[in-house]
Write a protein that holds these residues in place. Sequence first.
Motif, PDB file in Angstrom:
ATOM      1  N   SER A 191       0.832  -1.202   0.000  1.00 25.51           N
ATOM      2  CA  SER A 191       0.000   0.000   0.000  1.00 25.51           C
ATOM      3  C   SER A 191       0.865   1.250   0.000  1.00 25.51           C
ATOM      4  O   SER A 191       2.031   1.222   0.417  1.00 25.51           O
ATOM      5  CB  SER A 191      -0.922   0.024   1.225  1.00 25.51           C
ATOM      6  OG  SER A 191      -0.178   0.268   2.405  1.00 25.51           O
ATOM      7  N   VAL A 192       0.313   2.359  -0.448  1.00 27.47           N
ATOM      8  CA  VAL A 192       1.051   3.626  -0.485  1.00 27.47           C
ATOM      9  C   VAL A 192       1.552   3.992   0.909  1.00 27.47           C
ATOM     10  O   VAL A 192       2.744   4.258   1.117  1.00 27.47           O
ATOM     11  CB  VAL A 192       0.151   4.760  -1.034  1.00 27.47           C
ATOM     12  CG1 VAL A 192       0.839   6.108  -0.857  1.00 27.47           C
ATOM     13  CG2 VAL A 192      -0.175   4.534  -2.505  1.00 27.47           C
ATOM     14  N   GLU A 193       0.653   3.999   1.882  1.00 24.11           N
ATOM     15  CA  GLU A 193       1.012   4.460   3.228  1.00 24.11           C
ATOM     16  C   GLU A 193       2.081   3.582   3.856  1.00 24.11           C
ATOM     17  O   GLU A 193       3.091   4.081   4.367  1.00 24.11           O
ATOM     18  CB  GLU A 193      -0.237   4.479   4.118  1.00 24.11           C
ATOM     19  CG  GLU A 193       0.045   4.956   5.538  1.00 24.11           C
ATOM     20  CD  GLU A 193      -1.203   4.979   6.408  1.00 24.11           C
ATOM     21  OE1 GLU A 193      -1.097   5.385   7.579  1.00 24.11           O
ATOM     22  OE2 GLU A 193      -2.287   4.590   5.916  1.00 24.11           O
ATOM     23  N   GLN A 194       1.873   2.282   3.833  1.00 25.21           N
ATOM     24  CA  GLN A 194       2.822   1.404   4.507  1.00 25.21           C
ATOM     25  C   GLN A 194       4.177   1.395   3.823  1.00 25.21           C
ATOM     26  O   GLN A 194       5.223   1.429   4.487  1.00 25.21           O
ATOM     27  CB  GLN A 194       2.284  -0.020   4.599  1.00 25.21           C
ATOM     28  CG  GLN A 194       3.224  -0.947   5.378  1.00 25.21           C
ATOM     29  CD  GLN A 194       2.635  -2.306   5.615  1.00 25.21           C
ATOM     30  OE1 GLN A 194       2.461  -3.078   4.679  1.00 25.21           O
ATOM     31  NE2 GLN A 194       2.337  -2.631   6.863  1.00 25.21           N
ATOM     32  N   GLN A 195       4.205   1.372   2.501  1.00 25.28           N
ATOM     33  CA  GLN A 195       5.482   1.270   1.817  1.00 25.28           C
ATOM     34  C   GLN A 195       6.301   2.552   1.923  1.00 25.28           C
ATOM     35  O   GLN A 195       7.528   2.500   2.041  1.00 25.28           O
ATOM     36  CB  GLN A 195       5.274   0.859   0.357  1.00 25.28           C
ATOM     37  CG  GLN A 195       4.577  -0.493   0.179  1.00 25.28           C
ATOM     38  CD  GLN A 195       5.286  -1.653   0.847  1.00 25.28           C
ATOM     39  OE1 GLN A 195       5.389  -1.709   2.078  1.00 25.28           O
ATOM     40  NE2 GLN A 195       5.763  -2.582   0.050  1.00 25.28           N
ATOM     41  N   HIS A 196       5.645   3.700   1.905  1.00 23.19           N
ATOM     42  CA  HIS A 196       6.385   4.946   2.128  1.00 23.19           C
ATOM     43  C   HIS A 196       6.900   5.006   3.557  1.00 23.19           C
ATOM     44  O   HIS A 196       8.009   5.503   3.817  1.00 23.19           O
ATOM     45  CB  HIS A 196       5.514   6.153   1.796  1.00 23.19           C
ATOM     46  CG  HIS A 196       5.451   6.468   0.332  1.00 23.19           C
ATOM     47  ND1 HIS A 196       6.439   7.190  -0.311  1.00 23.19           N
ATOM     48  CD2 HIS A 196       4.546   6.147  -0.626  1.00 23.19           C
ATOM     49  CE1 HIS A 196       6.145   7.306  -1.595  1.00 23.19           C
ATOM     50  NE2 HIS A 196       4.999   6.678  -1.813  1.00 23.19           N
ATOM     51  N   HIS A 197       6.108   4.525   4.501  1.00 20.35           N
ATOM     52  CA  HIS A 197       6.549   4.462   5.900  1.00 20.35           C
ATOM     53  C   HIS A 197       7.753   3.542   6.028  1.00 20.35           C
ATOM     54  O   HIS A 197       8.711   3.834   6.752  1.00 20.35           O
ATOM     55  CB  HIS A 197       5.392   3.976   6.769  1.00 20.35           C
ATOM     56  CG  HIS A 197       5.684   3.941   8.231  1.00 20.35           C
ATOM     57  ND1 HIS A 197       6.464   4.894   8.870  1.00 20.35           N
ATOM     58  CD2 HIS A 197       5.289   3.067   9.211  1.00 20.35           C
ATOM     59  CE1 HIS A 197       6.540   4.612  10.152  1.00 20.35           C
ATOM     60  NE2 HIS A 197       5.847   3.505  10.383  1.00 20.35           N
ATOM     61  N   LYS A 198       7.732   2.441   5.304  1.00 16.31           N
ATOM     62  CA  LYS A 198       8.838   1.480   5.342  1.00 16.31           C
ATOM     63  C   LYS A 198      10.118   2.112   4.805  1.00 16.31           C
ATOM     64  O   LYS A 198      11.207   1.944   5.382  1.00 16.31           O
ATOM     65  CB  LYS A 198       8.450   0.257   4.517  1.00 16.31           C
ATOM     66  CG  LYS A 198       9.363  -0.938   4.658  1.00 16.31           C
ATOM     67  CD  LYS A 198       8.805  -2.116   3.874  1.00 16.31           C
ATOM     68  CE  LYS A 198       7.479  -2.613   4.466  1.00 16.31           C
ATOM     69  NZ  LYS A 198       6.913  -3.736   3.688  1.00 16.31           N
TER      70      LYS A 198
END
Length: 227
Positions: free
Chosen positions: A127-134
Amino acid sequence: MLRGVLLDLDNTLVDQEAATADALRGWLPAIGVRFSPELLSLWDEIQERHMEAWRARTVTFGEQRRRRLREFLPLIGIGYAEEDLDEIFGGYLAAYESAWRAFPDVDAALAAIAAAGLSVAVLTNGSVEQQHHKLARTGLTGRVGPVFTVEDVGAAKPDPAAFLGACARWGLSPELVLSVGDRHDLDVLAARAAGLRAVHLDRRDEGPHDEPHRIRSLTELPLSSGL
């Protein structure tokens, strides 16, 4: 000539498998269950099944998490109330996020890509949110160019449309792009079906061993030949 390198994220740049195992080692005892390799395999199997439903856009990202717990918790003898599922998953998620680490070969590989004058981007089924957070948690934000997700391109690997959508948004023709990832089916065969060049990152030497463009480390990327 090669113009860009399109990298997978999980188990290519970030050690997702190790993070999952470490997270379960911390989270399971906290809910009264002893960690075992068998439970890790069970968690992975359940996760993949429900993530596939999310990638097909039949459920939301939050709902696939709840569905995973609805299947997993009864199998390990843990009861739950429906309204508590998000909080329960939050315990696992905190442990998972704290375990994110980039692979040791990532820095050298990104430096080599830049030295070769090539652009870099990420295509991930997350997902956009999780992968950018990662990427932020692992110090990779701003170092890997644009990040394309299922939510951005409207398709998930192994659909060739995912690669074509990423290339279109990146502004590069598919034949000028090298796809690199740990999944032979998702990152190599699917990329080639979309017209990209592709390399299989086989860190564990699991094969397929008849793949002609197989590397064991990102430091082995064929940047000069472009395949």
